[in-house]
Design a protein around this motif. Structure first.
Motif, PDB file in Angstrom:
ATOM      1  N   LEU A  50       0.820  -1.150  -0.133  1.00 42.29           N
ATOM      2  CA  LEU A  50       0.153   0.004   0.236  1.00 42.29           C
ATOM      3  C   LEU A  50       0.878   1.140   0.076  1.00 42.29           C
ATOM      4  O   LEU A  50       0.663   2.397  -0.788  1.00 42.29           O
ATOM      5  N   VAL A  51       2.182   1.397   0.583  1.00 45.62           N
ATOM      6  CA  VAL A  51       2.778   2.437   0.792  1.00 45.62           C
ATOM      7  C   VAL A  51       3.686   2.774  -0.086  1.00 45.62           C
ATOM      8  O   VAL A  51       3.548   3.987  -1.197  1.00 45.62           O
ATOM      9  N   ALA A  52       4.150   1.542  -1.075  1.00 44.19           N
ATOM     10  CA  ALA A  52       4.284   1.278  -2.578  1.00 44.19           C
ATOM     11  C   ALA A  52       3.552   2.182  -3.305  1.00 44.19           C
ATOM     12  O   ALA A  52       3.823   2.851  -4.185  1.00 44.19           O
ATOM     13  N   ALA A  53       2.590   1.352  -3.085  1.00 41.49           N
ATOM     14  CA  ALA A  53       1.132   1.724  -4.606  1.00 41.49           C
ATOM     15  C   ALA A  53       0.890   3.799  -3.941  1.00 41.49           C
ATOM     16  O   ALA A  53       0.482   4.615  -5.116  1.00 41.49           O
ATOM     17  N   ILE A  54       1.041   3.996  -3.008  1.00 44.87           N
ATOM     18  CA  ILE A  54       0.804   5.120  -2.705  1.00 44.87           C
ATOM     19  C   ILE A  54       2.169   6.456  -3.124  1.00 44.87           C
ATOM     20  O   ILE A  54       1.614   7.551  -4.122  1.00 44.87           O
ATOM     21  N   ILE A  55       2.817   5.844  -2.946  1.00 47.32           N
ATOM     22  CA  ILE A  55       4.690   6.671  -3.589  1.00 47.32           C
ATOM     23  C   ILE A  55       4.374   6.546  -5.390  1.00 47.32           C
ATOM     24  O   ILE A  55       4.554   7.798  -5.705  1.00 47.32           O
ATOM     25  N   VAL A  56       3.989   5.352  -5.297  1.00 48.05           N
ATOM     26  CA  VAL A  56       4.274   5.535  -6.751  1.00 48.05           C
ATOM     27  C   VAL A  56       3.123   6.196  -8.116  1.00 48.05           C
ATOM     28  O   VAL A  56       3.724   6.431  -9.024  1.00 48.05           O
ATOM     29  N   ILE A  57       2.537   6.190  -7.273  1.00 48.36           N
ATOM     30  CA  ILE A  57       0.665   5.811  -8.480  1.00 48.36           C
ATOM     31  C   ILE A  57       0.424   7.773  -7.019  1.00 48.36           C
ATOM     32  O   ILE A  57       0.380   8.704  -8.837  1.00 48.36           O
ATOM     33  N   GLY A  58       0.306   7.722  -6.290  1.00 54.23           N
ATOM     34  CA  GLY A  58      -0.516   9.112  -5.149  1.00 54.23           C
ATOM     35  C   GLY A  58       0.556  10.194  -5.987  1.00 54.23           C
ATOM     36  O   GLY A  58       0.083  11.793  -5.871  1.00 54.23           O
ATOM     37  N   LEU A  59       2.140  10.182  -5.803  1.00 50.60           N
ATOM     38  CA  LEU A  59       2.686  11.269  -5.622  1.00 50.60           C
ATOM     39  C   LEU A  59       2.346  12.385  -7.243  1.00 50.60           C
ATOM     40  O   LEU A  59       2.697  13.196  -7.482  1.00 50.60           O
ATOM     41  N   PRO A  60       2.833  11.345  -8.635  1.00 57.03           N
ATOM     42  CA  PRO A  60       2.960  11.686  -9.770  1.00 57.03           C
ATOM     43  C   PRO A  60       0.730  12.284 -10.015  1.00 57.03           C
ATOM     44  O   PRO A  60       1.052  13.941 -10.193  1.00 57.03           O
ATOM     45  N   LEU A 100      -0.656  13.707  -7.090  1.00 53.52           N
ATOM     46  CA  LEU A 100      -0.767  14.898  -6.952  1.00 53.52           C
ATOM     47  C   LEU A 100       0.225  16.036  -7.550  1.00 53.52           C
ATOM     48  O   LEU A 100      -0.438  17.220  -7.753  1.00 53.52           O
ATOM     49  N   TYR A 101       1.467  15.937  -8.233  1.00 52.59           N
ATOM     50  CA  TYR A 101       1.781  17.449  -8.845  1.00 52.59           C
ATOM     51  C   TYR A 101       1.530  17.100 -10.243  1.00 52.59           C
ATOM     52  O   TYR A 101       1.139  18.634 -10.129  1.00 52.59           O
ATOM     53  N   VAL A 102       0.337  16.135 -11.047  1.00 55.35           N
ATOM     54  CA  VAL A 102      -0.556  16.749 -11.949  1.00 55.35           C
ATOM     55  C   VAL A 102      -1.449  17.344 -11.515  1.00 55.35           C
ATOM     56  O   VAL A 102      -2.054  18.634 -12.509  1.00 55.35           O
ATOM     57  N   ALA A 103      -2.138  17.144 -10.095  1.00 63.56           N
ATOM     58  CA  ALA A 103      -2.669  17.540 -10.012  1.00 63.56           C
ATOM     59  C   ALA A 103      -3.457  19.172  -9.322  1.00 63.56           C
ATOM     60  O   ALA A 103      -3.792  20.241  -9.265  1.00 63.56           O
ATOM     61  N   MET A 104      -1.424  19.398  -9.082  1.00 57.03           N
ATOM     62  CA  MET A 104      -1.166  20.859  -8.386  1.00 57.03           C
ATOM     63  C   MET A 104      -0.864  21.740  -9.880  1.00 57.03           C
ATOM     64  O   MET A 104      -0.948  23.104 -10.036  1.00 57.03           O
ATOM     65  N   ARG A 105      -0.184  21.311 -10.727  1.00 56.64           N
ATOM     66  CA  ARG A 105       0.400  21.831 -12.130  1.00 56.64           C
ATOM     67  C   ARG A 105      -0.776  22.142 -12.722  1.00 56.64           C
ATOM     68  O   ARG A 105      -0.939  23.214 -13.547  1.00 56.64           O
ATOM     69  N   TYR A 106      -1.554  21.265 -12.838  1.00 50.22           N
ATOM     70  CA  TYR A 106      -2.721  21.171 -14.601  1.00 50.22           C
ATOM     71  C   TYR A 106      -4.284  21.309 -13.720  1.00 50.22           C
ATOM     72  O   TYR A 106      -5.167  20.548 -13.184  1.00 50.22           O
ATOM     73  N   ARG A 107      -4.764  22.674 -14.053  1.00 57.17           N
ATOM     74  CA  ARG A 107      -5.927  23.731 -13.389  1.00 57.17           C
ATOM     75  C   ARG A 107      -7.631  22.425 -14.168  1.00 57.17           C
ATOM     76  O   ARG A 107      -7.838  21.818 -12.762  1.00 57.17           O
ATOM     77  N   GLU A 108      -7.371  21.771 -15.455  1.00 51.12           N
ATOM     78  CA  GLU A 108      -7.806  20.830 -16.069  1.00 51.12           C
ATOM     79  C   GLU A 108      -8.410  19.788 -15.043  1.00 51.12           C
ATOM     80  O   GLU A 108      -9.640  18.965 -14.560  1.00 51.12           O
ATOM     81  N   TYR A 109      -7.617  19.656 -14.468  1.00 52.22           N
ATOM     82  CA  TYR A 109      -7.004  17.772 -13.574  1.00 52.22           C
ATOM     83  C   TYR A 109      -7.935  18.549 -13.020  1.00 52.22           C
ATOM     84  O   TYR A 109      -8.422  17.428 -12.276  1.00 52.22           O
ATOM     85  N   ARG A 110      -8.597  19.279 -12.200  1.00 54.63           N
ATOM     86  CA  ARG A 110      -8.168  19.443 -11.059  1.00 54.63           C
ATOM     87  C   ARG A 110     -10.489  19.254 -10.707  1.00 54.63           C
ATOM     88  O   ARG A 110     -10.500  18.986 -10.250  1.00 54.63           O
TER      89      ARG A 110
END
Length: 93
Positions: free
Chosen positions: A5-15, A17-27
């Protein structure tokens, strides 16, 4: 199970979050997805429907559906505000 679960959060969750913070349409997209998800979770809670997890013998209780519905509704509000109403500072090019 916890290391996976921790590995999945790091591998899937962090990218994500990066896309969500950078692109308004994604939010904006995430706001709609969290709204639908919170509605479904609250429906499962109010109807007292336990949800079996695929390929396991585990079952998600209706009380856990209420918690997940609440978390998803808060995430919906955050994404709604940051995706539709909040305008960040414009950079001077």
């Amino acid at each position: 199970m916890l290391p996976y679960l921790v590995a999945a959060i790091i591998v899937i969750g962090l990218p994500t979050l990066y896309v969500a913070m950078r692109y308004r349409e994604y939010r904006k997209f995430l706001a709609g997805a969290f709204f639908v998800s919170s509605g479904m979770q609250f429906y499962f809670y109010f109807a007292k429907i336990p949800i079996p997890l695929m390929w396991t013998s585990a079952v998600q209780s209706p009380e856990l559906s209420a918690v997940r519905g609440t978390v998803h509704f808060v995430l919906f509000l955050i994404c709604l505000y940051s995706g539709w109403f909040f305008r960040g500072r414009r950079r001077a090019d």
